[in-house]
Design a protein around this motif. Structure first.
Motif, mmCIF file in Angstrom:
data_model
loop_
_atom_site.group_PDB
_atom_site.id
_atom_site.type_symbol
_atom_site.label_atom_id
_atom_site.label_comp_id
_atom_site.label_asym_id
_atom_site.label_seq_id
_atom_site.Cartn_x
_atom_site.Cartn_y
_atom_site.Cartn_z
ATOM 1 N N TRP A 1 0.845 -1.206 0.000
ATOM 2 C CA TRP A 1 0.000 0.000 0.000
ATOM 3 C C TRP A 1 0.875 1.249 0.000
ATOM 4 C CZ3 TRP A 1 -0.012 3.774 3.818
ATOM 5 C CH2 TRP A 1 -1.014 4.764 3.700
ATOM 6 N N ASP A 2 1.907 1.253 0.822
ATOM 7 C CA ASP A 2 2.802 2.402 0.905
ATOM 8 C C ASP A 2 3.505 2.641 -0.432
ATOM 9 O OD1 ASP A 2 4.424 4.409 2.507
ATOM 10 O OD2 ASP A 2 6.026 3.080 1.814
ATOM 11 N N GLN A 3 3.954 1.560 -1.084
ATOM 12 C CA GLN A 3 4.630 1.714 -2.368
ATOM 13 C C GLN A 3 3.694 2.330 -3.408
ATOM 14 O OE1 GLN A 3 6.275 -1.877 -4.026
ATOM 15 N NE2 GLN A 3 7.224 -0.814 -5.733
ATOM 16 N N SER A 4 2.420 2.010 -3.317
ATOM 17 C CA SER A 4 1.459 2.488 -4.309
ATOM 18 C C SER A 4 0.888 3.863 -3.976
ATOM 19 C CB SER A 4 0.304 1.481 -4.435
ATOM 20 O OG SER A 4 0.781 0.233 -4.859
ATOM 21 N N PHE B 1 -16.416 7.067 -9.485
ATOM 22 C CA PHE B 1 -16.727 5.672 -9.779
ATOM 23 C C PHE B 1 -15.608 4.733 -9.345
ATOM 24 C CE2 PHE B 1 -19.609 7.911 -12.745
ATOM 25 C CZ PHE B 1 -20.802 7.405 -12.250
ATOM 26 N N SER B 2 -14.353 5.209 -9.396
ATOM 27 C CA SER B 2 -13.255 4.398 -8.856
ATOM 28 C C SER B 2 -13.423 4.216 -7.352
ATOM 29 C CB SER B 2 -11.910 5.062 -9.153
ATOM 30 O OG SER B 2 -11.623 5.065 -10.529
ATOM 31 N N PHE C 1 -7.121 0.589 -5.920
ATOM 32 C CA PHE C 1 -7.236 -0.742 -5.332
ATOM 33 C C PHE C 1 -7.770 -0.609 -3.911
ATOM 34 C CE2 PHE C 1 -3.083 0.873 -4.173
ATOM 35 C CZ PHE C 1 -2.891 0.467 -2.866
ATOM 36 N N CYS C 2 -8.150 -1.752 -3.343
ATOM 37 C CA CYS C 2 -8.539 -1.856 -1.939
ATOM 38 C C CYS C 2 -7.585 -2.848 -1.298
ATOM 39 C CB CYS C 2 -9.983 -2.347 -1.820
ATOM 40 S SG CYS C 2 -10.486 -2.863 -0.153
ATOM 41 N N THR C 3 -7.167 -2.591 -0.065
ATOM 42 C CA THR C 3 -6.298 -3.518 0.637
ATOM 43 C C THR C 3 -6.740 -3.639 2.086
ATOM 44 O OG1 THR C 3 -3.976 -4.107 1.074
ATOM 45 C CG2 THR C 3 -4.579 -1.793 1.327
ATOM 46 N N ARG D 1 -8.435 -0.276 3.605
ATOM 47 C CA ARG D 1 -8.192 1.006 2.940
ATOM 48 C C ARG D 1 -8.526 0.945 1.456
ATOM 49 N NH1 ARG D 1 -2.501 2.874 5.932
ATOM 50 N NH2 ARG D 1 -3.050 1.988 7.963
ATOM 51 N N ILE D 2 -8.969 2.080 0.932
ATOM 52 C CA ILE D 2 -9.261 2.190 -0.487
ATOM 53 C C ILE D 2 -8.455 3.327 -1.088
ATOM 54 C CG2 ILE D 2 -11.556 1.173 -0.307
ATOM 55 C CD1 ILE D 2 -12.759 3.961 -0.423
#
Length: 520
Positions: free
Chosen positions: A31-34, A264-265, A239-241, A249-250
């Motif tokens: 998540w942090d990388q993204s 919409f995303s 993404f969602c994680t 998180r989203i």
């Protein structure tokens, strides 16, 4: 159950919790990388992710874990099938038997490649630079073939990859499903394409990022997304994680010149998050504590984004609020103009921007191409031209460059090729089937949505789908929630009703064919 069995069950849960914690730590690094990681952190991040993946896998294949599962099997047989304990032992056994076939060194290599490839893709796509990504993609194809080899013999090299996402489904069953769906969709696409394309000019202009994000959060909070257990951030590919039931998180992306991409995303990812936040707390930290399959998961993102979020009832409530938030942009726009704009059907280049009617054609094309890559009938160096040829054939449009062609999706550039794209279409099919079942049980849902109330729909989904996590296989979940196996008929009925009204299409026989289910 004897005390000895209870002690062993407690030990099993402790071992599984350690695996879950390592996976959660790895997900947090991803998540942090993204989202916020500085560019210079990429090399170390690839190594760190590989280390955590390797450690988690080593714990997943520990012989002591297998021995514990063997010893607990007789006790599970004496428990009700649907009980948490029996389900945990059953699913953990299934995961263990798969995991022991895959070497830990492979898991580390795959994780490292995925991290490095993703980092390179974030720069290569904007630069229209397929040459940079070619060696990464070649490695991903080889790694995917290597993974399939761990599960030989198989009918098709993609079967183990598909089964990892959609348990019980195969290349053959997906091909059959897609052939049936394609034959039904193509006449609808042709009938709409013969008509003038409605204008979506009202969606183009100047839309401040902060206002878009605030509006998006307003919507998903009303859906039921709990910000005390989640947050919204920006990324390249939304993404969602999930790190735990208490931390889901989203992410989204924002185009200040185009309204809708962020909203919409965000709705799409909130569907995933509602599913994960709805899993019973008692299942947290175990293999049961997440969604049952990728396709069932996608059914929720597509349900909330499209069936709800692009529906007339939804905008009867939210369009006046939109006009209030963006007065300069929408105060002169009529409801019908806006509604037709967000549901415009048009052959287009980008999958994530595609309308509901043509979207599955994008998926089918990608599925075929990745089968060709895995079979070796298509070389990676020839992918750009193969992509352009299929776009011309399937959708009647051709990208000018690879940025809007074979570089547009992150999936193949995250370390694996195969077994992923089919889940989006399965999700579309199931989104309509779950929603139809909810309406059958609670006919007042559309009227509630028109008032901005989503509690009844959310509650039905939580009871019949979310809270069970992975206790049941995909086919079992569909059968229990809807009373039948996966079927394309509710989805086709949904598309024909909605777009028949929008585009004044003549009535079409809907048939009575059934699609294959994921199996038990």
């Amino acid at each position: 159950m004897t005390k000895t069995a209870e002690t062993k069950l407690a030990e099993l849960k402790l071992r599984l919790l350690e695996i879950s914690d390592l996976a959660g730590a790895g997900a947090l690094l991803g998540w942090d990388q993204s989202t916020y990681m500085p560019r210079g952190g990429a090399p170390a991040r690839a190594r760190q992710g590989a280390t955590l993946s390797k450690l988690a896998h080593e714990k997943s294949i520990d012989p002591a874990l297998g021995k514990l599962l063997d010893e607990l099997a007789p006790y599970a047989d004496d428990l009700p099938y649907q009980s948490d304990e029996a389900s945990l032992i059953r699913v953990a056994r299934r995961d263990f038997e798969k995991a022991i076939k895959v070497p830990s060194a492979y898991v580390a290599r795959a994780s490292a490649l995925g991290s490095s490839s993703y980092d390179a893709w974030t720069r290569a796509r904007p630069a229209n630079d397929f040459a940079t990504m070619r060696p990464f993609l070649e490695q991903a194809v080889e790694l995917s073939r290597e993974y399939a080899g761990f599960f030989a013999p198989y009918q098709h090299v993609a079967d183990p990859l598909i089964d990892a996402a959609e348990e019980g489904m195969t290349t053959a069953s997906i091909r059959s499903l897609f052939a049936e769906l394609r034959s039904e969709l193509q006449p609808i696409v042709r009938a709409i394409a013969e008509q003038p394309v409605p204008s979506d000019g009202c969606l183009r202009g100047s839309f401040p990022e902060t206002t878009q994000l605030d509006y998006s959060l307003l919507v998903v909070k009303q859906f039921g997304y709990d910000l005390d257990r989640g947050r919204l951030d920006k990324t390249h590919h939304p993404f969602c994680t999930k790190f735990s039931t208490g931390d889901v998180r989203i992410t989204t992306r924002v185009d200040e010149k185009l309204f809708g991409d962020a909203l919409f995303s965000t709705m799409h990812e909130s569907g995933h998050a509602l599913y994960e936040q709805g899993v019973a707390t008692a299942l947290d930290g175990t293999p049961l504590g997440s969604g049952t399959s990728v396709g069932v998961h996608e059914s929720q993102s597509r349900l909330w984004e499209n069936v709800v979020g692009r529906g007339r009832a939804f905008w009867e409530h939210f369009f006046p609020i939109l006009q209030d938030r963006f007065p300069d942009q929408f105060r002169r726009t009529s409801f019908e103009t806006f509604y037709r704009a967000i549901n415009k059907v048009q052959r287009s280049l980008i999958r994530t921007d595609a309308d509901e009617v043509t979207y599955n054609l994008h998926i089918m094309m990608r599925f075929d191409l990745e089968l060709d890559l895995l079979e070796g009938s298509l070389r990676v160096k020839d992918l750009p031209e193969a992509w352009r040829a299929r776009m011309r054939t399937d959708l009647g449009v051709t990208p000018d460059g690879d940025r809007d062609g074979c570089l547009q999706d992150v999936h193949w550039y995250a370390g694996s090729v195969g077994g992923g794209f089919q889940s989006y279409t399965i999700g579309n099919i199931l989104s309509a089937q779950f929603y139809a079942a909810a309406l059958n049980a609670c006919p007042g849902i559309p009227a509630e949505i028109a008032k901005g109330k989503f509690g009844t729909l959310h509650g039905w989904l939580r009871k019949h789908l979310y809270e069970h996590g992975r206790k049941f296989q995909p086919g079992e979940v569909v059968m229990q929630a809807t009373g039948g196996p996966m079927s394309i008929e509710p989805y086709l009925a949904y598309l024909r009703t909605k777009y028949g009204e929008l585009y004044h299409l003549p009535p079409t026989g809907e048939g009575n064919r059934r699609a294959s289910t994921g199996g038990r």
